[in-house]
Design an enzyme around this catalytic site. Sequence first.
Site, mmCIF file in Angstrom:
data_model
loop_
_atom_site.group_PDB
_atom_site.id
_atom_site.type_symbol
_atom_site.label_atom_id
_atom_site.label_comp_id
_atom_site.label_asym_id
_atom_site.label_seq_id
_atom_site.Cartn_x
_atom_site.Cartn_y
_atom_site.Cartn_z
ATOM 1 N N ASP A 46 52.351 45.953 34.667
ATOM 2 C CA ASP A 46 53.004 46.546 35.853
ATOM 3 C C ASP A 46 54.283 47.286 35.487
ATOM 4 O O ASP A 46 55.131 47.493 36.352
ATOM 5 C CB ASP A 46 53.399 45.453 36.871
ATOM 6 C CG ASP A 46 52.242 45.024 37.729
ATOM 7 O OD1 ASP A 46 51.176 45.627 37.612
ATOM 8 O OD2 ASP A 46 52.429 44.059 38.508
ATOM 9 N N CYS A 66 41.862 42.131 57.719
ATOM 10 C CA CYS A 66 43.258 42.582 57.557
ATOM 11 C C CYS A 66 43.984 42.506 58.900
ATOM 12 O O CYS A 66 43.603 43.184 59.858
ATOM 13 C CB CYS A 66 43.291 44.010 57.013
ATOM 14 S SG CYS A 66 44.979 44.624 56.851
HETATM 15 S S1 SF4 Z 1 44.813 41.770 54.323
HETATM 16 FE FE1 SF4 Z 1 45.801 43.714 54.897
HETATM 17 S S2 SF4 Z 1 47.944 43.173 55.047
HETATM 18 FE FE2 SF4 Z 1 46.987 41.565 53.842
HETATM 19 S S3 SF4 Z 1 47.198 42.210 51.678
HETATM 20 FE FE3 SF4 Z 1 45.216 42.939 52.427
HETATM 21 S S4 SF4 Z 1 45.629 45.016 53.105
HETATM 22 FE FE4 SF4 Z 1 47.608 44.015 52.979
#
Ligand code: SF4
Length: 312
Positions: A126, A192
């Site tokens: 990274d 998400c």
């Molecule tokens: S679920 Fe959505 S908010 Fe959580 S890490 Fe994945 S992309 Fe990001």
Amino acid sequence: MISEFIENARGLGFIGTGFSRPQRLPDFDKFFSWIASGKNADMTWLERNIELRKDPAGLLPGCRTIISLAFPYPSPKIFTADNFSVSRYCRPDMEDYHTRLKELCKGLTGIIKHYFPGSRSRICVDSAPILERSFAHMAGIGFIGKNNMLILPGYGSYLYLAEILTTAEITFKPVDPIESECGECNLCLDACPASALEGPFSLDASRCLSYLTIELKEPITVDNRIEMGNCFFGCDRCQEVCPHNSEKSAGETILPSTNEFLSMDEDEFIMRFGTSAFARPGLDKIQSNIRTVRDQVRRQPLFPGQMRPEVL
Ligand code: SF4
Ligand code: SF4
């Protein structure tokens, strides 16, 4: 040499090793469009060194080979004494993974030096502008899922990536990149909580909880106060629902309670977590995240018979 290298990498705990040449990858155009659309939020360092991201040969003059390495997250997921959690990649009881992986990779550069005297190598964890998931994909380690994570078939995506760039022209058999195994699955998109995954392979970082809780310098505001569950550092939901991730252990309580975090001063924080992944956002940001997540939990409707956590 290749088999000795891979064997040693495996002995150190790496679960994937692959080789490729420095080159402009097909994924670069996608990355460039993503940056151009501003979906990287205020992570402006992603906009710098675009030429190096296009072709990482410039990261090490004379670079001939890129070795991609995958290392598993420590398991299980960890919790505070009052049941709040942090992202799986974060182990505040250990040294930051950048340091740990660099140390492991140093041992592997010794093998390269042995077979290619006079060669030079650079370790990246990274720490350099390189499309690391795309190179790992190109090297045949895994495929990139709709959640944008590198997924190793048979293992999943709970892993860190490292690269060794070297001037040694290591001979290896080219492999075909692994085809995506996502198929019709959309579990990560549906899970998400922030709609940050706008579509397959498409992330709006400005809405992603990993960005909001770690990279965003300011406190999370009411406007972007997205449902955080019980996690105050990062977010794993798009990985936890993925059928390729089978780790479902109950977790381990090794962190102080959120009350202790809130009463902690800078000296204590540095002493306990100064070399861990918590150091990146710092104490103020972590305390601010904790206030937000606790506030959200306090507002959540209770199921019949459910008790509100005492800590709140
Ligand atoms: S679920 Fe959505 S908010 Fe959580 S890490 Fe994945 S992309 Fe990001
Ligand atoms: S949850 Fe489904 S769509 Fe998302 S990365 Fe995993 S397999 Fe692919």
